[in-house]
Design a protein around this motif. Sequence first.
Motif, PDB file in Angstrom:
ATOM      1  N   ASP A 125      -1.022   6.010 -10.482  1.00 20.56           N
ATOM      2  CA  ASP A 125      -1.899   5.169 -10.998  1.00 20.56           C
ATOM      3  C   ASP A 125      -1.321   3.305 -10.356  1.00 20.56           C
ATOM      4  O   ASP A 125      -1.368   3.104 -11.642  1.00 20.56           O
ATOM      5  CB  ASP A 125      -1.910   5.335 -12.301  1.00 20.56           C
ATOM      6  N   PHE A 126      -1.560   2.902  -9.704  1.00 17.71           N
ATOM      7  CA  PHE A 126      -0.968   1.632  -9.335  1.00 17.71           C
ATOM      8  C   PHE A 126      -2.202   0.639  -9.806  1.00 17.71           C
ATOM      9  O   PHE A 126      -2.951   1.064  -9.845  1.00 17.71           O
ATOM     10  CB  PHE A 126      -1.321   1.397  -7.551  1.00 17.71           C
ATOM     11  N   ALA A 181     -10.061  -0.405  -7.953  1.00 18.48           N
ATOM     12  CA  ALA A 181     -10.055  -0.131  -6.671  1.00 18.48           C
ATOM     13  C   ALA A 181      -9.589  -0.260  -5.298  1.00 18.48           C
ATOM     14  O   ALA A 181      -9.699  -1.365  -4.853  1.00 18.48           O
ATOM     15  CB  ALA A 181     -11.463   0.653  -6.980  1.00 18.48           C
ATOM     16  N   GLY A 182      -8.691   0.612  -4.920  1.00 22.06           N
ATOM     17  CA  GLY A 182      -8.536   0.301  -3.507  1.00 22.06           C
ATOM     18  C   GLY A 182      -7.086  -0.215  -3.109  1.00 22.06           C
ATOM     19  O   GLY A 182      -6.687  -1.186  -1.842  1.00 22.06           O
ATOM     20  N   LEU A 183      -6.367  -0.333  -4.305  1.00 21.80           N
ATOM     21  CA  LEU A 183      -4.698  -0.441  -3.816  1.00 21.80           C
ATOM     22  C   LEU A 183      -3.890  -0.530  -2.935  1.00 21.80           C
ATOM     23  O   LEU A 183      -3.477  -0.607  -3.047  1.00 21.80           O
ATOM     24  CB  LEU A 183      -4.230  -0.739  -5.425  1.00 21.80           C
ATOM     25  N   GLY A 184      -3.924   1.390  -3.149  1.00 26.07           N
ATOM     26  CA  GLY A 184      -3.225   2.068  -1.745  1.00 26.07           C
ATOM     27  C   GLY A 184      -2.590   2.522  -2.593  1.00 26.07           C
ATOM     28  O   GLY A 184      -2.147   2.637  -4.012  1.00 26.07           O
ATOM     29  N   ASP A 185      -1.672   3.881  -2.252  1.00 21.86           N
ATOM     30  CA  ASP A 185      -0.318   4.131  -3.255  1.00 21.86           C
ATOM     31  C   ASP A 185       0.194   3.890  -2.152  1.00 21.86           C
ATOM     32  O   ASP A 185       1.328   5.178  -1.609  1.00 21.86           O
ATOM     33  CB  ASP A 185      -0.644   5.546  -3.109  1.00 21.86           C
ATOM     34  N   TYR A 186       0.532   3.101  -1.491  1.00 20.86           N
ATOM     35  CA  TYR A 186       2.243   2.435  -0.415  1.00 20.86           C
ATOM     36  C   TYR A 186       3.346   2.023  -0.855  1.00 20.86           C
ATOM     37  O   TYR A 186       3.877   1.846  -1.588  1.00 20.86           O
ATOM     38  CB  TYR A 186       1.429   2.448   0.560  1.00 20.86           C
ATOM     39  N   PHE A 187       2.671   0.872  -0.981  1.00 21.17           N
ATOM     40  CA  PHE A 187       3.712  -0.936  -1.046  1.00 21.17           C
ATOM     41  C   PHE A 187       3.638  -1.501  -2.565  1.00 21.17           C
ATOM     42  O   PHE A 187       2.170  -1.392  -3.380  1.00 21.17           O
ATOM     43  CB  PHE A 187       2.947  -2.061  -0.521  1.00 21.17           C
ATOM     44  N   LEU A 188       4.326  -1.862  -3.369  1.00 18.97           N
ATOM     45  CA  LEU A 188       4.330  -2.018  -4.155  1.00 18.97           C
ATOM     46  C   LEU A 188       5.136  -2.978  -4.348  1.00 18.97           C
ATOM     47  O   LEU A 188       6.367  -3.505  -3.575  1.00 18.97           O
ATOM     48  CB  LEU A 188       5.554  -1.056  -4.815  1.00 18.97           C
ATOM     49  N   GLY A 189       4.983  -4.211  -5.454  1.00 19.88           N
ATOM     50  CA  GLY A 189       5.444  -5.359  -5.299  1.00 19.88           C
ATOM     51  C   GLY A 189       4.897  -6.702  -4.619  1.00 19.88           C
ATOM     52  O   GLY A 189       5.192  -8.095  -4.183  1.00 19.88           O
ATOM     53  N   GLU A 190       3.534  -6.257  -3.578  1.00 17.02           N
ATOM     54  CA  GLU A 190       2.719  -7.580  -3.114  1.00 17.02           C
ATOM     55  C   GLU A 190       2.071  -7.867  -3.601  1.00 17.02           C
ATOM     56  O   GLU A 190       1.654  -8.059  -5.002  1.00 17.02           O
ATOM     57  CB  GLU A 190       2.211  -5.994  -2.143  1.00 17.02           C
ATOM     58  N   GLY A 236       9.566   6.271   0.271  1.00 10.51           N
ATOM     59  CA  GLY A 236       7.914   6.388   0.950  1.00 10.51           C
ATOM     60  C   GLY A 236       7.686   7.594   0.729  1.00 10.51           C
ATOM     61  O   GLY A 236       6.144   8.029   1.085  1.00 10.51           O
ATOM     62  N   ASP A 237       8.283   8.905   0.966  1.00 16.04           N
ATOM     63  CA  ASP A 237       7.272  10.284   0.782  1.00 16.04           C
ATOM     64  C   ASP A 237       7.025   9.925  -0.417  1.00 16.04           C
ATOM     65  O   ASP A 237       7.111   9.471  -2.141  1.00 16.04           O
ATOM     66  CB  ASP A 237       8.510  10.991   0.503  1.00 16.04           C
ATOM     67  N   TRP A 238       5.765  11.487  -0.399  1.00 17.69           N
ATOM     68  CA  TRP A 238       5.082  11.252  -0.924  1.00 17.69           C
ATOM     69  C   TRP A 238       5.347  13.042  -1.854  1.00 17.69           C
ATOM     70  O   TRP A 238       5.326  13.327  -0.910  1.00 17.69           O
ATOM     71  CB  TRP A 238       3.585  11.072  -1.086  1.00 17.69           C
TER      72      TRP A 238
END
Length: 330
Positions: free
Chosen positions: A190-191, A247-256, A66-68
Amino acid sequence: MRTAFIFLAMSLALPAVPARAAQTFTVEPATIADEKAVFATVESREVVPARVRTGGTIASLSVREGDWVQAGQIVATIGDEKLTLQKSALDAQIAGLKAQLEQAQTDLARAAALVARGIVSKAQFDAATTAADVAANALKARIAERSVLEQQLTEGQVLAPTAGRVLKVPVTADTVVMSGETIADIARADFVLRLRVPERHARFLKAGDEVRIDGRDIGKQGVTFGKIALVYPQIENGRVVADAQVAGLGDYFLGERIEVWISGGERRAFIVPAHFIVTRFGLDYARLRQANGTTIEVPIQRGREQPRPDMPDALEILSGLQAGDVLVQP
């Protein structure tokens, strides 16, 4: 007294405001996308592993899931006691070689002074010169070996290859690792929305096509639009894979998983703004302007909402209207 009331009424009278003209809309057939609902997942274009360059024991681990991280940031430090001992041995050898070089340079200076006075032979002077050169070159060789060792110690620092979110850290501190093992998996920033649609839609998907999602799925209000950025040429398990940028997908959760509306072809239809339609007792009506300027209400059958960037409340009309009709806003 009556005159005073008349004067007061005249002073309070407001100027007449002309009635605002009713807004109109001319019905014309338009080409719309025959949209299909599919599910897409939020994914990163690339998941890059941070790998170990030299084997050893993990002395410190500075990231967790979870760290950036930024590109070049230290993820972990690999320690090898053998390298530390080798460095100490080289430092001792370098100190001894420096003393030998100083002694050789002193002997050379003495031989030069004596040969000038004719006390020693030229052969002895040449031997002193050679001894000084050998001592200098031996010192350079040890210093070069120490530089190589320092580079090996530097390579013990595992660096983040790209900026992004740490997805997985499969090791812990004090773990013994070999060269090439993965310390952390990092998802680039780049999600995208990765779509997997049935292969029968392959001929309809192309880069630049517009996609539509409900803004509530990504924490926004209203409808959000995006574009297909890449359609992969390889079909996997009967499905076409494509990436859409939104735009606005976020940068934390993947697989949503997010519901996405994509184009499955094109067709002609009547599209009107929804605020021109009024509903009473479960029936939908549109107000039409006739040739003589009067208006009448006609029943219509509404279809599916077709929001577009230029018309957020676009509504498809299945029946009740024809090309050229002029709608008047209720």
